[in-house]
Design a protein around this motif. Structure first.
Motif, PDB file in Angstrom:
ATOM      1  N   THR A 177       0.899  -1.193  -0.147  1.00  0.00           N
ATOM      2  CA  THR A 177      -0.160   0.148   0.089  1.00  0.00           C
ATOM      3  C   THR A 177       1.029   1.344   0.041  1.00  0.00           C
ATOM      4  O   THR A 177       0.429   2.225  -0.583  1.00  0.00           O
ATOM      5  CB  THR A 177      -0.928   0.035   1.157  1.00  0.00           C
ATOM      6  OG1 THR A 177      -1.526  -1.172   1.514  1.00  0.00           O
ATOM      7  CG2 THR A 177      -2.181   1.096   0.917  1.00  0.00           C
ATOM      8  N   LEU A 178       1.912   1.006   0.751  1.00  0.00           N
ATOM      9  CA  LEU A 178       3.040   2.242   0.750  1.00  0.00           C
ATOM     10  C   LEU A 178       3.569   2.544  -0.391  1.00  0.00           C
ATOM     11  O   LEU A 178       3.952   3.873  -0.672  1.00  0.00           O
ATOM     12  CB  LEU A 178       3.646   1.894   2.067  1.00  0.00           C
ATOM     13  CG  LEU A 178       4.211   3.006   3.188  1.00  0.00           C
ATOM     14  CD1 LEU A 178       3.031   4.023   3.381  1.00  0.00           C
ATOM     15  CD2 LEU A 178       4.650   2.483   4.137  1.00  0.00           C
ATOM     16  N   GLN A 179       4.104   1.319  -1.060  1.00  0.00           N
ATOM     17  CA  GLN A 179       5.166   1.590  -2.085  1.00  0.00           C
ATOM     18  C   GLN A 179       4.719   2.848  -3.077  1.00  0.00           C
ATOM     19  O   GLN A 179       5.494   3.453  -3.568  1.00  0.00           O
ATOM     20  CB  GLN A 179       5.482   0.271  -2.851  1.00  0.00           C
ATOM     21  CG  GLN A 179       6.595  -0.015  -3.243  1.00  0.00           C
ATOM     22  CD  GLN A 179       7.026  -1.215  -3.795  1.00  0.00           C
ATOM     23  OE1 GLN A 179       6.239  -1.975  -3.695  1.00  0.00           O
ATOM     24  NE2 GLN A 179       8.280  -1.583  -3.882  1.00  0.00           N
ATOM     25  N   VAL A 213       0.734   9.065   6.008  1.00  0.00           N
ATOM     26  CA  VAL A 213      -0.179   8.521   6.840  1.00  0.00           C
ATOM     27  C   VAL A 213      -1.377   8.059   6.577  1.00  0.00           C
ATOM     28  O   VAL A 213      -1.669   6.986   6.851  1.00  0.00           O
ATOM     29  CB  VAL A 213      -0.710   9.776   7.986  1.00  0.00           C
ATOM     30  CG1 VAL A 213      -1.663   9.357   8.633  1.00  0.00           C
ATOM     31  CG2 VAL A 213       0.534  10.109   8.932  1.00  0.00           C
ATOM     32  N   PRO A 214      -2.232   8.606   5.490  1.00  0.00           N
ATOM     33  CA  PRO A 214      -3.243   7.836   4.786  1.00  0.00           C
ATOM     34  C   PRO A 214      -3.061   6.348   4.326  1.00  0.00           C
ATOM     35  O   PRO A 214      -3.775   5.574   4.563  1.00  0.00           O
ATOM     36  CB  PRO A 214      -3.741   8.875   3.593  1.00  0.00           C
ATOM     37  CG  PRO A 214      -3.110  10.093   4.050  1.00  0.00           C
ATOM     38  CD  PRO A 214      -2.037  10.019   4.755  1.00  0.00           C
ATOM     39  N   ALA A 215      -1.842   6.389   3.714  1.00  0.00           N
ATOM     40  CA  ALA A 215      -1.490   5.182   3.044  1.00  0.00           C
ATOM     41  C   ALA A 215      -1.231   4.108   4.280  1.00  0.00           C
ATOM     42  O   ALA A 215      -1.478   2.972   4.071  1.00  0.00           O
ATOM     43  CB  ALA A 215      -0.161   5.238   2.354  1.00  0.00           C
ATOM     44  N   THR A 221      -4.962  -1.108   8.298  1.00  0.00           N
ATOM     45  CA  THR A 221      -6.466  -1.553   8.270  1.00  0.00           C
ATOM     46  C   THR A 221      -6.739  -3.188   7.627  1.00  0.00           C
ATOM     47  O   THR A 221      -7.234  -3.838   7.881  1.00  0.00           O
ATOM     48  CB  THR A 221      -7.465  -0.572   7.703  1.00  0.00           C
ATOM     49  OG1 THR A 221      -7.099   0.678   8.206  1.00  0.00           O
ATOM     50  CG2 THR A 221      -8.853  -1.066   7.982  1.00  0.00           C
ATOM     51  N   LEU A 222      -5.886  -2.988   6.354  1.00  0.00           N
ATOM     52  CA  LEU A 222      -5.898  -4.427   5.682  1.00  0.00           C
ATOM     53  C   LEU A 222      -5.206  -5.338   6.161  1.00  0.00           C
ATOM     54  O   LEU A 222      -5.839  -6.413   6.096  1.00  0.00           O
ATOM     55  CB  LEU A 222      -5.077  -3.978   4.159  1.00  0.00           C
ATOM     56  CG  LEU A 222      -5.589  -3.219   3.065  1.00  0.00           C
ATOM     57  CD1 LEU A 222      -4.931  -2.827   1.836  1.00  0.00           C
ATOM     58  CD2 LEU A 222      -6.860  -3.925   2.383  1.00  0.00           C
ATOM     59  N   LEU A 285     -10.789   5.054   2.751  1.00  0.00           N
ATOM     60  CA  LEU A 285      -9.308   5.422   2.929  1.00  0.00           C
ATOM     61  C   LEU A 285      -8.824   5.532   1.745  1.00  0.00           C
ATOM     62  O   LEU A 285      -7.975   6.283   1.327  1.00  0.00           O
ATOM     63  CB  LEU A 285      -8.936   4.526   3.978  1.00  0.00           C
ATOM     64  CG  LEU A 285      -9.137   4.759   5.331  1.00  0.00           C
ATOM     65  CD1 LEU A 285      -8.571   3.645   6.122  1.00  0.00           C
ATOM     66  CD2 LEU A 285      -8.445   5.958   5.996  1.00  0.00           C
ATOM     67  N   GLN A 286      -9.124   4.237   0.818  1.00  0.00           N
ATOM     68  CA  GLN A 286      -8.412   4.221  -0.471  1.00  0.00           C
ATOM     69  C   GLN A 286      -9.031   5.277  -1.461  1.00  0.00           C
ATOM     70  O   GLN A 286      -8.148   5.841  -2.050  1.00  0.00           O
ATOM     71  CB  GLN A 286      -9.023   2.854  -1.004  1.00  0.00           C
ATOM     72  CG  GLN A 286      -8.000   2.098  -2.192  1.00  0.00           C
ATOM     73  CD  GLN A 286      -6.978   1.596  -1.526  1.00  0.00           C
ATOM     74  OE1 GLN A 286      -7.116   0.649  -0.509  1.00  0.00           O
ATOM     75  NE2 GLN A 286      -5.649   1.812  -1.879  1.00  0.00           N
ATOM     76  N   ARG A 287     -10.146   5.791  -1.327  1.00  0.00           N
ATOM     77  CA  ARG A 287     -10.762   6.701  -2.023  1.00  0.00           C
ATOM     78  C   ARG A 287      -9.868   8.304  -1.785  1.00  0.00           C
ATOM     79  O   ARG A 287      -9.733   9.033  -2.723  1.00  0.00           O
ATOM     80  CB  ARG A 287     -12.100   7.013  -1.881  1.00  0.00           C
ATOM     81  CG  ARG A 287     -12.976   7.321  -3.084  1.00  0.00           C
ATOM     82  CD  ARG A 287     -14.522   7.291  -2.963  1.00  0.00           C
ATOM     83  NE  ARG A 287     -14.880   5.799  -3.102  1.00  0.00           N
ATOM     84  CZ  ARG A 287     -15.965   5.370  -2.983  1.00  0.00           C
ATOM     85  NH1 ARG A 287     -17.152   6.196  -2.458  1.00  0.00           N
ATOM     86  NH2 ARG A 287     -16.389   4.064  -2.786  1.00  0.00           N
TER      87      ARG A 287
END
Lengths: 294, 309
Positions: A177-179, A213-215, A221-222, A285-287
């Motif tokens: 997710t972060l990458q 932070v969002p990522a 959460t994932l 969050l993804q949005r």
């Protein structure tokens, strides 16, 4: 319908997709909920508040949260290194991150157990370390109990074992997710911060970290959502003692083996409701993340 | 000495961070992978080979391959169809459909097995007794047909199943549980890829007079082949390695309804560690091949697979 569809195949793909989705996913899930809803609220409450369920819930959510938190820190470090630095073996490492996705959970389970058992590759050192603390400091109380446990069983067959397995499973979610987010960070803002006199640590803390932070939350959460439902990698290393090291998915299996279908359905439905709430959160969050990306 | 750019760390910090990451990854990922092979070979090659040649192990391998051979094509078909639907058209409920495709990721494997027990189990909606009653005429018909030669061997099996139509705790249950768990993989791989490629080429093909299947086979498929290949590979890896869902529906009959991961569990619980790890090497090898293929596909297609699975 305002716009005419240019590309053919709408009816076919719509019909097949919806039928297949309904048959494989929606109807079965509905069957579970209907079975569970057949019991009243009072039954639900009774089934969900037995000491065994409460103990399993605490362990599942506690170990999952701890594992997701550790995954987040480890994931941040590993992603940083993979994205920012070039060193021999980087590509291999990048590919290795996905191992927990690709390795079947049962294989991960027996392997981790073997490694962290008291005579295992890592477990023996943990066990020795704990024995040493025990003989030299003889701590009492809660900590003493933990040390005694570690000395006797290594890191396996305890809540710590559950935590280790769940960290293994959750870790790639954070990295993946972060990458992309980290790769897209422009150098401009860092340069700007540096020209304004910020040192490297301040740039990281005040400029880079807030953007991640969002990522990070999405990755957490994932990993958390996956950990809650995890079964195969946990049941070998946990030891499966009711009230002590029993996780919720295992409790469902235990109910099923005793032919308590209603209890299994109720616990499963409650778990699903939590998972769906998490999924909803992830989507939001993804949005946010996509929006921020643009 | 050149000045260090302001957007990177000092060599010391850099080295510390790289070594920590390497240490974490090797202890955490490489060590378990090595341990699988080390444990499998602990008692030598003969034991290793003997555990793989064991009759029960072979039947578990056969069952695993069969289950994957049915569930992977089904989900590939769905993945392509769903990706086509989601990326080529805009319609009401599209975002909702997208979330539904992701749904199985949020479902515990154990629950993915449980739902089928709720439907086809003895206390479910369609218990075996009710199915047997409903299918009795078909069973009689097939049984009478099976008496004539020709397709006898094929029809005899079918007739036997129709007379006692077990789904849960039998092979069909293993297949549908696997289908449930591996449901989103191909679609999840194709959707971002096809979304990023847009529909311009397909629209151009339409104006040039191409028909539906022609467009798919000649225009879309060549563009998505690597993504599709990787999606199928992931789906297959998960299908062959699935444990929780299959464990709930299989009934654990040795040599009959035990897939390879379940066989590993049985061996491990019987303290036959070398045999358990010998079987585990097959699945670990599959995982390594999958990861290697992923790197290769990314290299070939130049597309970084995004996403979390």
């Amino acid at each position: 319908m305002a716009k005419r569809r240019v590309i053919p195949g709408f009816g076919l793909s719509m019909g097949f997709s919806i039928t297949y989705l309904s048959l494989i996913i929606l109807i079965p899930l509905a069957a579970l909920f209907i079975k569970a809803a057949g019991l009243g609220w009072a039954e639900w409450w009774n089934l969900l508040t037995t000491p065994r369920v409460i103990a399993a819930t605490k362990l599942t959510f506690g170990a999952s949260a701890a594992a997701a938190s550790v995954s987040m820190v480890m994931g941040l470090l590993v992603t940083w290194v993979l994205v920012r630095y070039d060193f021999p073996g980087r590509r291999l490492l990048d590919a290795m991150v996905d191992l927990p996705f690709a390795l079947p959970t049962a294989v991960a389970g027996i392997t981790l157990t073997q490694i962290y058992a008291p005579n295992g590759w890592i477990g023996q050192y943990i066990s020795q370390c704990a024995s040493w603390i025990q003989t030299n400091y003889q701590p009492g109380g809660w900590l003493g109990g933990q040390v005694e446990d570690l000395a006797a069983k290594g890191a396996a067959y305890s809540p710590i074992g559950v935590f280790i397995a769940l960290t293994f499973i959750g870790f790639p979610f954070v990295v993946r997710t972060l990458q992309p987010v980290m790769e897209d960070l422009g150098a401009e803002i860092e340069e700007a911060a540096a020209t304004l006199g910020a040192n490297r640590w301040i740039v990281f803390r005040r400029v880079i970290l807030p953007l991640l932070v969002p990522a990070l939350i999405t990755g957490f959460t994932l990993a958390f959502a996956r950990a809650i439902g995890e079964y195969g990698s946990v049941i070998f290393i946990s030891g499966n003692l009711p009230m002590k090291t029993e996780i919720l998915p295992l409790l469902i299996v235990a109910q099923l083996e005793q032919f308590k279908y209603e209890a299994a359905a109720v616990i499963a439905s409650a778990m699903l409701l939590v998972s769906f709430a998490l999924l909803f959160l992830i989507n939001l969050l993804q949005r946010r993340l996509d929006w921020q990306h643009r | 000495m050149a000045l260090r750019p302001s957007t990177t760390e000092s060599p010391l910090v850099r080295r510390i961070l790289i070594s920590t990451a390497l240490l974490v990854l090797s202890l955490f990922l490489l060590l378990p992978l090595t341990a699988v092979f080390a444990e499998a070979l602990r008692r030598g090659w003969e034991v290793f080979l003997a555990s793989l040649h064991d009759e029960v192990a072979l039947s578990a391998i056969h069952l695993t391959l069969m289950a994957a051979a049915i569930s992977v094509p089904l989900n590939t078909l769905f993945g392509v169809s769903a990706a086509w639907l989601i990326t080529k058209y805009r319609f009401k409920g599209r975002a909702f459909l997208l979330s539904l495709i992701d749904l199985p990721f949020a479902v515990s494997p154990v629950i993915a097995g449980l739902v089928w027990v709720m439907i086809f189990g003895s206390k479910g909606w369609l218990p075996p007794t009710a199915m047997a009653e409903a299918l009795a005429p078909a069973a009689r018909l097939i049984a009478s047909l099976a008496e004539y030669d020709g397709f006898g061997w094929l029809l005899a099996d079918l007739a036997a199943w129709l007379a006692d139509p077990k789904i849960v705790f039998a092979f069909p249950g293993i297949v549908i549980a696997t289908v449930f768990v591996t449901f989103p993989f191909v679609a999840r791989e194709l959707i971002p890829l096809m979304e990023s490629q847009g529909s311009d080429q397909e629209e151009a093909a339409v104006t040039l007079g191409a028909r539906g299947w022609q467009i798919f086979l000649r225009v879309t498929l060549p563009n998505i082949k690597w993504g599709l290949f990787y999606g199928v590979l992931l789906c297959n890896a998960r299908a062959m390695g699935e444990f929780g869902a299959v464990s709930v529906v299989s009934g654990h009959i040795r040599g009959e309804t035990n897939t390879l991961p379940l066989h590993i569990e049985v061996l491990y619980n019987e303290y036959q560690f070398s045999a358990a790890f010998a079987c585990a090497t097959l699945l670990a090898f599959l995982a390594i091949v999958t990861l290697g293929m992923k790197s290769l596909v990314e290299h070939l297609s130049g597309h970084q697979s995004s996403g979390h699975k």
